[in-house]
Design an enzyme around this catalytic site. Structure first.
Site, PDB file in Angstrom:
ATOM      1  N   CYS A 120     -10.230   2.404 -10.525  1.00 21.13           N
ATOM      2  CA  CYS A 120      -9.451   3.565 -10.051  1.00 21.13           C
ATOM      3  C   CYS A 120      -9.509   4.741 -11.017  1.00 21.13           C
ATOM      4  O   CYS A 120      -9.240   5.879 -10.634  1.00 21.13           O
ATOM      5  CB  CYS A 120      -8.002   3.160  -9.812  1.00 21.13           C
ATOM      6  SG  CYS A 120      -7.865   1.722  -8.744  1.00 21.13           S
ATOM      7  N   HIS A 137      -3.617   9.288  -9.178  1.00 24.30           N
ATOM      8  CA  HIS A 137      -4.255   8.238  -8.386  1.00 24.30           C
ATOM      9  C   HIS A 137      -3.252   7.675  -7.380  1.00 24.30           C
ATOM     10  O   HIS A 137      -2.123   7.325  -7.738  1.00 24.30           O
ATOM     11  CB  HIS A 137      -4.753   7.135  -9.325  1.00 24.30           C
ATOM     12  CG  HIS A 137      -5.140   5.895  -8.612  1.00 24.30           C
ATOM     13  ND1 HIS A 137      -5.924   5.906  -7.477  1.00 24.30           N
ATOM     14  CD2 HIS A 137      -4.857   4.591  -8.857  1.00 24.30           C
ATOM     15  CE1 HIS A 137      -6.094   4.663  -7.050  1.00 24.30           C
ATOM     16  NE2 HIS A 137      -5.452   3.853  -7.867  1.00 24.30           N
ATOM     17  N   ASN A 171      -5.061   3.285  -0.954  1.00 27.10           N
ATOM     18  CA  ASN A 171      -5.647   3.321  -2.299  1.00 27.10           C
ATOM     19  C   ASN A 171      -7.172   3.297  -2.166  1.00 27.10           C
ATOM     20  O   ASN A 171      -7.748   2.279  -1.800  1.00 27.10           O
ATOM     21  CB  ASN A 171      -5.138   2.106  -3.085  1.00 27.10           C
ATOM     22  CG  ASN A 171      -5.666   2.072  -4.512  1.00 27.10           C
ATOM     23  OD1 ASN A 171      -6.590   2.806  -4.863  1.00 27.10           O
ATOM     24  ND2 ASN A 171      -5.086   1.211  -5.326  1.00 27.10           N
TER      25      ASN A 171
HETATM   26  N1  ACO Z   1       3.442  -8.061   3.817  1.00 30.76           N
HETATM   27  C1  ACO Z   1       4.582  -8.762   3.766  1.00 30.76           C
HETATM   28  N2  ACO Z   1       4.966  -9.457   2.686  1.00 30.76           N
HETATM   29  C2  ACO Z   1       4.154  -9.448   1.627  1.00 30.76           C
HETATM   30  C3  ACO Z   1       2.949  -8.729   1.615  1.00 30.76           C
HETATM   31  C4  ACO Z   1       2.603  -8.020   2.782  1.00 30.76           C
HETATM   32  N3  ACO Z   1       1.470  -7.298   2.875  1.00 30.76           N
HETATM   33  N4  ACO Z   1       2.351  -8.898   0.418  1.00 30.76           N
HETATM   34  C5  ACO Z   1       3.164  -9.682  -0.321  1.00 30.76           C
HETATM   35  N5  ACO Z   1       4.249 -10.019   0.423  1.00 30.76           N
HETATM   36  C6  ACO Z   1       5.377 -10.844   0.032  1.00 30.76           C
HETATM   37  C7  ACO Z   1       5.069 -11.785  -1.087  1.00 30.76           C
HETATM   38  O1  ACO Z   1       4.471 -12.958  -0.612  1.00 30.76           O
HETATM   39  C8  ACO Z   1       6.446 -12.050  -1.647  1.00 30.76           C
HETATM   40  O2  ACO Z   1       7.096 -12.982  -0.841  1.00 30.76           O
HETATM   41  P1  ACO Z   1       8.076 -14.082  -1.470  1.00 30.76           P
HETATM   42  O3  ACO Z   1       9.195 -13.295  -2.103  1.00 30.76           O
HETATM   43  O4  ACO Z   1       8.493 -14.880  -0.295  1.00 30.76           O
HETATM   44  O5  ACO Z   1       7.252 -14.821  -2.469  1.00 30.76           O
HETATM   45  C9  ACO Z   1       7.163 -10.707  -1.463  1.00 30.76           C
HETATM   46  O6  ACO Z   1       6.412  -9.992  -0.460  1.00 30.76           O
HETATM   47  C10 ACO Z   1       7.219  -9.862  -2.712  1.00 30.76           C
HETATM   48  O7  ACO Z   1       5.915  -9.839  -3.303  1.00 30.76           O
HETATM   49  P2  ACO Z   1       5.652  -9.053  -4.605  1.00 30.76           P
HETATM   50  O8  ACO Z   1       4.223  -9.234  -5.013  1.00 30.76           O
HETATM   51  O9  ACO Z   1       6.720  -9.349  -5.597  1.00 30.76           O
HETATM   52  O10 ACO Z   1       5.845  -7.539  -4.082  1.00 30.76           O
HETATM   53  P3  ACO Z   1       5.924  -6.227  -4.903  1.00 30.76           P
HETATM   54  O11 ACO Z   1       7.195  -5.527  -4.680  1.00 30.76           O
HETATM   55  O12 ACO Z   1       5.470  -6.416  -6.331  1.00 30.76           O
HETATM   56  O13 ACO Z   1       4.827  -5.354  -4.173  1.00 30.76           O
HETATM   57  C11 ACO Z   1       2.574  -4.634  -4.519  1.00 30.76           C
HETATM   58  C12 ACO Z   1       3.476  -5.799  -4.157  1.00 30.76           C
HETATM   59  C13 ACO Z   1       2.724  -3.574  -3.459  1.00 30.76           C
HETATM   60  C14 ACO Z   1       1.142  -5.143  -4.571  1.00 30.76           C
HETATM   61  C15 ACO Z   1       2.987  -4.074  -5.899  1.00 30.76           C
HETATM   62  O14 ACO Z   1       3.090  -5.096  -6.851  1.00 30.76           O
HETATM   63  C16 ACO Z   1       2.000  -3.057  -6.409  1.00 30.76           C
HETATM   64  O15 ACO Z   1       1.828  -1.993  -5.841  1.00 30.76           O
HETATM   65  N6  ACO Z   1       1.360  -3.339  -7.532  1.00 30.76           N
HETATM   66  C17 ACO Z   1       0.372  -2.442  -8.080  1.00 30.76           C
HETATM   67  C18 ACO Z   1      -0.931  -2.963  -7.669  1.00 30.76           C
HETATM   68  C19 ACO Z   1      -1.845  -1.920  -7.179  1.00 30.76           C
HETATM   69  O16 ACO Z   1      -1.507  -0.834  -6.769  1.00 30.76           O
HETATM   70  N7  ACO Z   1      -3.108  -2.307  -7.221  1.00 30.76           N
HETATM   71  C20 ACO Z   1      -4.119  -1.469  -6.768  1.00 30.76           C
HETATM   72  C21 ACO Z   1      -5.217  -1.332  -7.749  1.00 30.76           C
HETATM   73  S1  ACO Z   1      -4.686  -0.884  -9.313  1.00 30.76           S
HETATM   74  C22 ACO Z   1      -4.170   0.584  -9.101  1.00 30.76           C
HETATM   75  O17 ACO Z   1      -4.700   1.265  -8.264  1.00 30.76           O
HETATM   76  C23 ACO Z   1      -3.079   1.056 -10.000  1.00 30.76           C
END
Ligand code: ACO
Length: 337
Positions: A118, A264, A294
């Site tokens: 990214c 980003h 993204n």
């Molecule tokens: N739909 C529904 N539920 C989901 C989904 C989905 N698409 N994905 C995960 N869940 C569930 C999980 O299974 C979990 O369930 P549980 O509580 O029963 O175990 C619950 O939602 C919470 O999951 P978390 O991973 O804790 O969710 P979080 O609030 O951290 O959000 C996310 C996840 C959006 C990926 C977040 O961590 C994030 O944005 N991280 C940054 C990662 C990123 O942006 N990566 C891209 C590349 S790097 C970059 O560009 C910076």
């Protein structure tokens, strides 16, 4: 007193390309156990673009590059270097940049890919700036392009809802800004970093020397993006905040000098947390994550070009860019357009 031209690079023109096919959160509800509400609330994404069959990474990059060359008033034959930030190239070898060179009709010049995920566009901008600033090269094309939909596991709801396909590009050349200019146009500061401690928090583990492609690696889905989302979220807020402050300091500026933040587009919550701590007002923060998701290295140049073409970001405006992605690699830049 003679007024000397500053040794500085400038963005001469920008361009972008988004494939026409839209995949909405409602479409994803039919594919995996997710909901529009979950995706929108956790990420800010409502829809993303998906490359159709037959469209490849270098096609999208070439389309964005042609738009940037037109906007810059620079011919492909005038390019001295092509840098393509991507982690989803046409193939492992040769560089996608070699195909882009052919597709836009550029002459023989160094053309290479840059793997900073990214942060790829900010890394490319920083490298181009060094070559132009030292007077070694005149015109450099920097592209950020990703075709992530082909490296996503469309049964994994934790990753497949986040990403989209697209390309953005900028043509850089020497700035004609002079010492006497009160607000010289050009790239005012860049900073780039990598910390491999979290290298396996966001990766495609298959297809390289560690896990050469085999039936077993395909069965284990190692050819797809794997991510520990919360690890990335925490470090993204911390490092993007630090690098944004650093960029301001290097340019001798404060938050009030910034006209636009072009961050980003990974997650709206990450951007909100960073800009609230840098204390830039919300109306100065450019966003398109709701429409494109993204797009990794393509994210910043797509967002910038959309806003340049809409007449929002104008010549002379000061833009703070910041990005973080796999590696983890991150960086920032301050550019006066
Ligand atoms: N739909 C529904 N539920 C989901 C989904 C989905 N698409 N994905 C995960 N869940 C569930 C999980 O299974 C979990 O369930 P549980 O509580 O029963 O175990 C619950 O939602 C919470 O999951 P978390 O991973 O804790 O969710 P979080 O609030 O951290 O959000 C996310 C996840 C959006 C990926 C977040 O961590 C994030 O944005 N991280 C940054 C990662 C990123 O942006 N990566 C891209 C590349 S790097 C970059 O560009 C910076």
């Amino acid at each position: 007193m003679p007024s000397h031209v500053l040794p500085r690079s400038r963005i001469l023109g920008t361009g972008h390309y988004l494939p026409p096919t839209v995949r909405t959160n409602l479409d994803l509800e039919k594919m995996v156990d997710t909901s529009d509400t979950w995706i929108t609330e956790r990420t800010g994404i409502r829809e993303r673009r998906i490359a159709h069959d037959g469209l490849v990474t270098s096609d999208m990059a070439a389309n964005a590059a042609k738009n940037a060359l037109d906007a810059a008033g620079v011919r492909a034959e005038q390019l001295d270097m092509i840098i393509v930030g991507t982690v989803t190239g046409d193939m492992p070898m040769p560089a996608t940049a070699a195909f882009v060179q052919q597709k836009i009709g550029a002459p023989s010049c160094p053309a290479f890919d840059l793997s900073a995920a990214c942060a790829g566009f900010v890394f490319g901008l920083s490298i181009a700036d060094q070559f132009i600033r030292t007077g070694q090269l005149r015109h450099i094309l920097v592209v950020g392009v990703e075709l992530l939909s082909r490296v996503l596991d469309w049964t994994d709801r934790s990753t497949c809802v986040l990403f989209g396909d697209g390309a953005g590009a900028a043509v850089l050349g020497p700035s004609d800004a002079r010492e006497s200019d009160a607000k010289p146009r050009g790239v005012l500061s860049t900073a780039i970093h990598t910390d491999g401690a979290l290298a396996t928090s966001l990766w495609i583990p298959g297809g390289g020397s560690v896990n050469p492609t085999s039936h077993a690696t395909v069965d284990q889905k190692l050819q797809y993006v794997h991510m520990k989302g919360q690890d990335i979220f925490k470090v993204a807020v911390k490092n993007l905040l630090a690098t944004s402050r650093d960029a301001l300091e290097r340019a001798g500026m404060t938050k009030t000098d910034i006209d636009w933040v072009c961050a980003h587009q990974a997650n709206k919550r990450i951007i909100d947390q960073v800009v609230s701590r840098v204390e830039v007002p919300a109306e100065k923060v450019l966003m398109n994550i709701d429409r494109v998701g993204n797009t990794s290295s393509a994210s910043i140049p797509i967002l910038l070009d959309e806003n340049v073409r809409a007449g929002r970001v104008k010549a002379g405006d000061t833009v703070l860019m910041c990005a973080l992605g796999a590696g983890i690699s991150w960086g920032s830049a301050i550019v006066r357009m």
